[in-house]
Scaffold this motif. Structure first.
Motif, PDB file in Angstrom:
ATOM      1  N   THR A 294       0.635  -1.491  -0.148  1.00 54.48           N
ATOM      2  CA  THR A 294       0.199   0.145  -0.010  1.00 54.48           C
ATOM      3  C   THR A 294       0.956   1.085  -0.046  1.00 54.48           C
ATOM      4  O   THR A 294       1.897   1.050   0.521  1.00 54.48           O
ATOM      5  CB  THR A 294      -0.882   0.776   1.409  1.00 54.48           C
ATOM      6  OG1 THR A 294      -1.532  -1.289   0.999  1.00 54.48           O
ATOM      7  CG2 THR A 294      -2.060   1.199   0.862  1.00 54.48           C
TER       8      THR A 294
ATOM      9  N   VAL B  39       0.810   5.782  -7.996  1.00 55.00           N
ATOM     10  CA  VAL B  39      -0.174   4.177  -7.863  1.00 55.00           C
ATOM     11  C   VAL B  39      -0.391   3.880  -8.888  1.00 55.00           C
ATOM     12  O   VAL B  39      -0.522   1.955  -9.041  1.00 55.00           O
ATOM     13  CB  VAL B  39      -1.517   4.750  -7.161  1.00 55.00           C
ATOM     14  CG1 VAL B  39      -2.644   3.483  -6.950  1.00 55.00           C
ATOM     15  CG2 VAL B  39      -1.287   5.060  -5.553  1.00 55.00           C
TER      16      VAL B  39
ATOM     17  N   LYS C 241       1.186   0.002  -9.669  1.00 52.92           N
ATOM     18  CA  LYS C 241       0.199  -0.875  -9.399  1.00 52.92           C
ATOM     19  C   LYS C 241      -0.123  -1.598  -8.202  1.00 52.92           C
ATOM     20  O   LYS C 241      -0.742  -2.621  -7.502  1.00 52.92           O
ATOM     21  CB  LYS C 241       0.543  -1.860 -10.513  1.00 52.92           C
ATOM     22  CG  LYS C 241       0.319  -1.355 -12.116  1.00 52.92           C
ATOM     23  CD  LYS C 241       0.113  -3.102 -13.046  1.00 52.92           C
ATOM     24  CE  LYS C 241       0.612  -2.110 -14.413  1.00 52.92           C
ATOM     25  NZ  LYS C 241       0.799  -1.596 -14.548  1.00 52.92           N
TER      26      LYS C 241
ATOM     27  N   ARG D 292      -2.018  -0.144  -3.912  1.00 49.07           N
ATOM     28  CA  ARG D 292      -3.684   0.269  -3.285  1.00 49.07           C
ATOM     29  C   ARG D 292      -2.887   1.720  -3.014  1.00 49.07           C
ATOM     30  O   ARG D 292      -2.166   1.391  -2.447  1.00 49.07           O
ATOM     31  CB  ARG D 292      -4.044  -0.738  -2.358  1.00 49.07           C
ATOM     32  CG  ARG D 292      -4.899  -1.524  -2.584  1.00 49.07           C
ATOM     33  CD  ARG D 292      -4.915  -2.679  -1.023  1.00 49.07           C
ATOM     34  NE  ARG D 292      -4.135  -2.963  -0.567  1.00 49.07           N
ATOM     35  CZ  ARG D 292      -3.295  -3.943  -0.938  1.00 49.07           C
ATOM     36  NH1 ARG D 292      -3.521  -4.803  -1.350  1.00 49.07           N
ATOM     37  NH2 ARG D 292      -2.656  -4.896   0.023  1.00 49.07           N
TER      38      ARG D 292
ATOM     39  N   PHE E   4      -4.256   4.498   0.270  1.00 49.03           N
ATOM     40  CA  PHE E   4      -4.807   4.926   1.143  1.00 49.03           C
ATOM     41  C   PHE E   4      -4.971   6.281   1.700  1.00 49.03           C
ATOM     42  O   PHE E   4      -3.454   6.321   1.939  1.00 49.03           O
ATOM     43  CB  PHE E   4      -4.544   3.783   2.035  1.00 49.03           C
ATOM     44  CG  PHE E   4      -5.485   3.578   2.990  1.00 49.03           C
ATOM     45  CD1 PHE E   4      -6.628   3.004   3.015  1.00 49.03           C
ATOM     46  CD2 PHE E   4      -5.669   4.666   4.831  1.00 49.03           C
ATOM     47  CE1 PHE E   4      -7.569   3.193   4.015  1.00 49.03           C
ATOM     48  CE2 PHE E   4      -6.357   4.571   5.118  1.00 49.03           C
ATOM     49  CZ  PHE E   4      -7.491   3.459   4.750  1.00 49.03           C
TER      50      PHE E   4
END
Length: 277
Positions: A123, A137, A141, A143, A145
């Motif tokens: 992440t 991101v 590739k 996540r 947040f």
């Protein structure tokens, strides 16, 4: 162009991804895949060594299809801050930037109108989503947040902080952070629009040195392929450092050899096939 005059006896080959093993479409070519599979079959450790986080490296691990063998069991992530054992699914080596350093870097970035990000294996965390966070991101590739209490969140410490933005601004910020942190952190640009803050005495070369000792391979038998500033310690500390011909001139000076073909022409595979296999 520097090329070997005789065969190189490598027992571990470490490979940067972007602009090294990957082509212009961020893919590993058939040629590179076939040659690295042959190397693994001969018992040569093949280790992806990237600035990307662990989960962002896994698609390329699957592409090489050697992770089931002893020679393909390790990856080095986050520019040397993490060594991961794919067989035990455990992180076996880790370095973090302290919370104090991260908060200070974040404050300097904010003063210049820039936003920062920190990484875990899967992440990317940031205070707000921007054009630049989306770019990272999408590239990694992973996540993304949003963390509401971001400054407090930084107290935990993380392997890497990335500050994306306009290259001109990042050059100014890089000079400021280097002066501010001195030996307390490593600060460099991995791409003109990505400024990175890493733990001190930590880099791809240091992680390869640790891994070679861990698996009982002499440092002289390690080989590293790279192209950019975040590959500097790998090219310098490996027994054989190989810079891509499309790499930075400064890195060609650090490396022992330069490939004859670029990343879009399977330069890695061509070099290994000709001078190692």
């Amino acid at each position: 162009m520097k090329v070997p005059q005789s065969k190189i006896a490598a027992k571990l080959i470490a490979l940067d991804l972007d602009d090294t093993l990957l082509d212009e479409n961020t893919r590993i070519s058939d040629k590179n895949t076939e040659v690295l599979q042959q190397a693994a079959q001969r018992g040569i450790y093949v280790v992806i060594c990237s600035g990307r986080a662990e989960e962002a490296i896994l698609p390329y691990v699957r592409r090489l299809n050697i992770a089931g063998s002893q020679a393909g069991r390790y990856i080095i992530a986050i520019n040397g801050c993490s060594v991961f054992d794919l067989h035990t699914r455990q992180q076996i080596y880790k370095c973090n930037v302290s919370g104090d350093i991260l908060k200070a870097a974040n404050a300097e970035a904010e003063e210049m109108g820039l936003k920062t990000e920190v990484y875990s294996p899967g992440t990317i965390y940031y205070q707000e989503e921007t054009e630049w966070t989306r770019k990272d991101v999408d590239l990694c590739k992973l996540r993304g947040f949003v963390v509401s209490e971001y400054e407090e969140f930084l107290n935990k410490g993380f392997p890497k902080m990335l500050i994306p933005g306009e290259p001109e601004k990042l050059q100014v910020l890089q000079a400021r952070l280097k002066k501010m942190f001195a030996s307390k952190a490593v600060v460099f640009t991995s791409k003109p629009y990505f400024l990175e803050v890493l733990p001190p005495n930590c880099g791809k070369g240091e992680a390869i040195t640790w891994l070679a000792k861990h698996i009982g391979i002499p440092q002289a038998s390690t080989m590293g392929f790279g192209d950019s500033m975040n590959d500097e310690s790998m090219l310098r500390l490996c027994g054989t450092g190989v810079c891509m011909c499309n790499g930075l001139d400064a890195m060609k000076e650090v490396a022992d050899f330069v490939t004859e073909k670029d990343n879009c022409s399977s330069g890695v595979g061509h070099f290994i096939e000709k001078y190692v296999l």
